[in-house]
Design a protein around this motif. Structure first.
Motif, mmCIF file in Angstrom:
data_model
loop_
_atom_site.group_PDB
_atom_site.id
_atom_site.type_symbol
_atom_site.label_atom_id
_atom_site.label_comp_id
_atom_site.label_asym_id
_atom_site.label_seq_id
_atom_site.Cartn_x
_atom_site.Cartn_y
_atom_site.Cartn_z
ATOM 1 N N TYR A 67 3.645 81.918 -53.008
ATOM 2 C CA TYR A 67 3.733 81.778 -54.585
ATOM 3 C C TYR A 67 4.724 80.594 -54.845
ATOM 4 C CZ TYR A 67 1.050 85.599 -56.479
ATOM 5 O OH TYR A 67 -0.152 86.485 -56.619
ATOM 6 N N GLU A 68 5.507 80.365 -54.065
ATOM 7 C CA GLU A 68 6.374 78.875 -54.132
ATOM 8 C C GLU A 68 5.352 77.782 -53.850
ATOM 9 O OE1 GLU A 68 10.690 79.274 -52.915
ATOM 10 O OE2 GLU A 68 9.779 78.475 -51.418
ATOM 11 N N GLN A 71 3.165 77.242 -56.735
ATOM 12 C CA GLN A 71 3.676 76.491 -57.969
ATOM 13 C C GLN A 71 3.407 75.304 -57.707
ATOM 14 O OE1 GLN A 71 5.453 78.543 -60.435
ATOM 15 N NE2 GLN A 71 5.000 76.870 -61.613
ATOM 16 N N GLU A 76 0.920 75.379 -62.880
ATOM 17 C CA GLU A 76 0.676 76.575 -63.567
ATOM 18 C C GLU A 76 -0.324 77.431 -62.821
ATOM 19 O OE1 GLU A 76 -0.999 78.415 -67.701
ATOM 20 O OE2 GLU A 76 -0.679 76.301 -67.553
#
Length: 335
Positions: A67-68, A71, A76
């Motif tokens: 998820y890092e 991003q 978004e």
């Protein structure tokens, strides 16, 4: 001591040998029938990636850095992206491969920090959004409708296979880094076995049997220049070679006969151009290994590639590409 009895005997031969003790054969069958069915294949012996203490396990840490990365890649994170990431992470967890992704992510991160050029990715791994978020690949799968299932599929359990391209000089730097991180006895090249092809078999046998070099050359040149051709096929295609076998000089015929017997035998060993094994423990706990010369790594497996996955070991392909070296040098010159 050699007894001249060293061969697999038939049932009747064994019965004759043990005619005074027939129950010995019955006992052999009894023991054989007690052997349980077993598999030589093993589940993957994945190296364990050391994760920060703040995370519960490798899956938790992989989710965090995925998820890092998402991003960083997307800015978004839309519902579509999140759904795809969750699907892939679920599959990776189910198949037991989070450490694999963490290991690849880790050495690619180190490679970039060392200034090594890394390729954009190739093969089915390009269908993974998680790989894209971890910068294992640089192709955006959703944009091109690439399927993750081509890479990992729960219905077809197999080890993931990510081919990594480095610039020629940088490959050794990365191998050195991997060796230092995991230990010299846990990282090794894949061995390759060179076998006697038709022409080579003729030349080798001729040399051992002291056939004149001119004759050896003449015989080997009778074999057609066709990739993978065997002596049996050459004998069918070349009447002159067939004549030498059937009606030629005894010393020539003998060379051909022995070459046929030796054709396909292992002649030498080498190391695979890109295949690397990383083990959870010292590799000699799982497979026989041998030392290698002129390499960043100290060892090579004594099993070739087709046996590494059934044993359960992790194989990765570290490819050194001259193309990346040229691009790297070009960019340096431009700057």
């Amino acid at each position: 001591r050699y007894t001249r009895q060293e061969w697999f005997k038939t049932r009747s031969e064994m019965a004759a040998l043990f005619s005074d003790l027939p129950e010995a054969l019955d006992n052999t069958h009894e023991v054989a029938n007690k052997i349980e069915v077993y598999q030589l294949d093993k589940s993957p012996i994945m190296p364990e990636f050391t994760i920060p203490e703040t995370f519960s396990d490798a899956n938790d840490y992989l989710r965090h850095i995925s998820y890092e990365g998402a991003q960083w890649r997307y800015g978004e994170i839309s519902a579509e992206i999140a759904e795809r990431i969750e699907f892939e992470l679920g599959t990776i967890k189910f198949m037991g491969f989070p450490d694999y992704f963490l290991i690849v992510w880790d050495f690619l991160k180190a490679a970039r920090e060392m200034g090594v050029s890394v390729g954009p990715g190739r093969g089915s791994a390009a269908g993974s959004v998680v790989s894209y978020c971890l910068r294992i690949t640089d192709i955006e799968p959703l944009k091109y409708n690439l399927l993750f299932e081509r890479f990992l599929n729960p219905d077809r359990i197999s080890m993931p296979d990510i081919d990594i391209d480095f610039d020629d000089d940088g490959r050794d730097k990365v191998l050195h880094w991997v060796r230092e991180k995991y230990g010299s006895k846990r990282v090794a090249h894949l061995i390759t076995f060179g076998t006697m092809a038709a022409k080579m078999a003729i030349r080798d046998v001729a040399r051992v049997q002291k056939l004149p070099l001119s004759e050896a050359d003449r015989l080997s040149k009778l074999i057609p220049e066709v990739p993978g051709i065997t002596l049996a096929e050459a004998l069918k295609q070349v009447p002159e070679l067939k004549f030498e076998l059937d009606k030629g000089k005894p010393e020539v015929s003998s060379v051909i006969l022995n070459a046929i017997k030796l054709e396909g035998s292992v002649r030498n060993t080498g190391t695979h151009a890109c295949g690397i094994i990383i083990g959870r423990e010292d590799l000699d706990h799982y497979i026989p290994v041998t030392t290698v010369k002129d390499s960043v790594l100290e060892y090579a497996s004594q099993y070739d590639g087709k046996f590494i996955e059934p044993v359960g070991l992790l194989k990765m392909d570290f490819l050194g590409l001259k193309t990346l070296s040229i691009i790297k040098d070009t960019l340096k010159n431009i700057k």
